[in-house]
Design an enzyme around this catalytic site. Sequence first.
Site, PDB file in Angstrom:
ATOM      1  NE  ARG A  72      -3.971   1.581   2.422  1.00 54.71           N
ATOM      2  CZ  ARG A  72      -5.062   1.370   3.096  1.00 54.71           C
ATOM      3  NH1 ARG A  72      -5.174   0.283   3.823  1.00 54.71           N
ATOM      4  NH2 ARG A  72      -6.047   2.234   3.057  1.00 54.71           N
ATOM      5  CG  ASP A  93      -6.225   0.864  -0.991  1.00 54.42           C
ATOM      6  OD1 ASP A  93      -6.347  -0.254  -0.464  1.00 54.42           O
ATOM      7  OD2 ASP A  93      -6.898   1.861  -0.661  1.00 54.42           O
ATOM      8  CG  HIS A 147       7.087 -21.543   7.768  1.00 55.36           C
ATOM      9  ND1 HIS A 147       6.061 -21.182   8.585  1.00 55.36           N
ATOM     10  CD2 HIS A 147       8.159 -21.690   8.575  1.00 55.36           C
ATOM     11  CE1 HIS A 147       6.498 -21.118   9.832  1.00 55.36           C
ATOM     12  NE2 HIS A 147       7.778 -21.416   9.860  1.00 55.36           N
ATOM     13  CE  LYS A 195      10.238 -24.721  10.355  1.00 63.26           C
ATOM     14  NZ  LYS A 195      11.130 -23.670  10.785  1.00 63.26           N
ATOM     15  CG  HIS A 255       3.279 -24.512  11.414  1.00 63.72           C
ATOM     16  ND1 HIS A 255       3.186 -24.234  10.081  1.00 63.72           N
ATOM     17  CD2 HIS A 255       3.365 -23.310  12.035  1.00 63.72           C
ATOM     18  CE1 HIS A 255       3.227 -22.915   9.909  1.00 63.72           C
ATOM     19  NE2 HIS A 255       3.331 -22.335  11.080  1.00 63.72           N
ATOM     20  CE  LYS A 310       3.649 -17.498  19.537  1.00 60.46           C
ATOM     21  NZ  LYS A 310       4.567 -17.775  18.436  1.00 60.46           N
TER      22      LYS A 310
HETATM   23  C1  BG6 Z   1       4.253 -19.063  12.438  1.00 63.71           C
HETATM   24  C2  BG6 Z   1       3.464 -18.624  13.643  1.00 63.71           C
HETATM   25  O1  BG6 Z   1       3.440 -19.698  11.497  1.00 63.71           O
HETATM   26  O2  BG6 Z   1       5.288 -19.961  12.845  1.00 63.71           O
HETATM   27  C3  BG6 Z   1       4.356 -18.005  14.700  1.00 63.71           C
HETATM   28  O3  BG6 Z   1       2.475 -17.684  13.233  1.00 63.71           O
HETATM   29  C4  BG6 Z   1       5.492 -18.942  15.034  1.00 63.71           C
HETATM   30  O4  BG6 Z   1       3.616 -17.680  15.865  1.00 63.71           O
HETATM   31  C5  BG6 Z   1       6.208 -19.401  13.770  1.00 63.71           C
HETATM   32  O5  BG6 Z   1       6.394 -18.243  15.892  1.00 63.71           O
HETATM   33  C6  BG6 Z   1       7.227 -20.465  14.102  1.00 63.71           C
HETATM   34  O6  BG6 Z   1       7.988 -20.755  12.962  1.00 63.71           O
HETATM   35  P1  BG6 Z   1       9.450 -21.353  13.097  1.00 63.71           P
HETATM   36  O7  BG6 Z   1       9.859 -21.624  11.693  1.00 63.71           O
HETATM   37  O8  BG6 Z   1      10.276 -20.313  13.779  1.00 63.71           O
HETATM   38  O9  BG6 Z   1       9.323 -22.588  13.932  1.00 63.71           O
END
Ligand code: BG6
Length: 479
Positions: A46, A87, A171, A175, A233, A327
């Site tokens: 934006r 935008d 993601h 890995k 994940h 966390k």
């Molecule tokens: C993200 C979460 O998808 O993954 C985060 O939103 C988390 O809260 C993160 O910290 C952890 O990823 P990684 O690769 O550091 O284990």
Amino acid sequence: MNFTADRLLLFGATGDLSQRMLLPSLCALHADGFLASNLKIVATARSEMSTSEFRQFARAALERYLPKNRRGPMADFLNRLTYVSVDATTPEGYDQLARKVGDYSGLAIFLSTAPGLFEPTIEGLQTAGLTQGNVRIGLEKPLGFDLTSSQEINDAVAKAFSENRIFRIDHYLGKETVQNLLALRFANVLLEPVWNSNYVEHIQITVAETVGLESRVAYYDDSGALRDMVQNHMLQLLALVAMEPPTSFEATAVRDEKVKVLRALRPMKEDEVVTGQYRAGAVEGKSVSGYDEELGKDSDTETFVAMKAHVDNWRWHGVPFYLRHGKRLPERVTEIVVQFRCIPHSIFAGRGARTQPNRLVIGIQPEENIQLTMMAKVPGLGREGLRLRPVPLDIAMPDAFTDVVRRIAYERLLLDLIEGDQTLFVRRDEVEAQWEWIDHIRGLWAENELKPKSYGAGTWGPSAAIALAERDGVTWHDD
Ligand code: BG6
């Protein structure tokens, strides 16, 4: 369909993910010669910025987040970048974007924006003709906050893109160590015969983080640990551990097997889940505030979840899967523990020796290692009885592959998007099966007005999480 993109259109290009992961990954791929010389990257967000201002911005991000030895000739990489301010909520701007993109026949798009912007962005792209032909789209999480909202997003995307052109990112699948799980299971003959309820007593999956809210206050408080980490994940890790052998390492074969596991997850019961929220404490020797203080208000959002899940199929009948994520835990560790059963009969019992069952620990991060504990005889004449002790067979991946570059997960995922390989992306039916299971858990919490239990930052969660495993005689693998 199988073309290598020569245009990459990046939405959310000034965001946190772009600075920390996307730009560094693209630059590293460029430095290592993985990007075709004609690949152009059109960045959009934006903020009003010229291309040269954006290049400055990108340079700063690379200097901050990409190690020097991976940057290569940065100027060449920066020359690939053009910036257009859009935008996303208004239809204007997409025509200009289309002009900048030019020929869309080799276009791949990556959306790393707030989920509320997905629909207007896709509409804008569609009106500007940027969804036609074989154009691919990569979608960053969160894809909704429950099954209904995720279906709405998926429906909106499906209006413009067929499923074989949609690349949903998780993601963790990018890995290296997560993919190594597949190699471990399916490139070795030793494990598969014992990878079932006859030999496995239980499985633990832990994703522990030391960080707290970071700067994601609004997002995290609406999401919570279950939606932020378990829904995606951790369920993907579980699916990879539990799935049947796919016939090949191809997108359809792998995803067909994962979705079967996700659909076989048994709906949870109330007493199988424990939630927590951290209070002030100390993590890695530093004092840290509690979640409420970081947030600046009271909240019932969970920052910790522990659960006992079951996969209802023949292979895993009666084998609990203990999942734990939080966390502000004492250390950052992601690992999978496969606890095998006891041997059926000990020939050593009469000599006073005790055996312990084998255990396989797959370390995903930060240590990438595989450790199998085996029983061995303690050397000696054993006049007072024979002694046995578990000893580890250890494979430290960085030692086994010393000369190999450790890559950012997004390097692989962006390259796969550019090249059109969907194997490591999540299919719609997987995401929806994940949400269905998670929604049921949230439904239980709402019905029972469940509030998270407190735990001190720097501890392994509320004591109820320890009790959840201990009532089955199981200890979480914390060492
Ligand atoms: C993200 C979460 O998808 O993954 C985060 O939103 C988390 O809260 C993160 O910290 C952890 O990823 P990684 O690769 O550091 O284990």
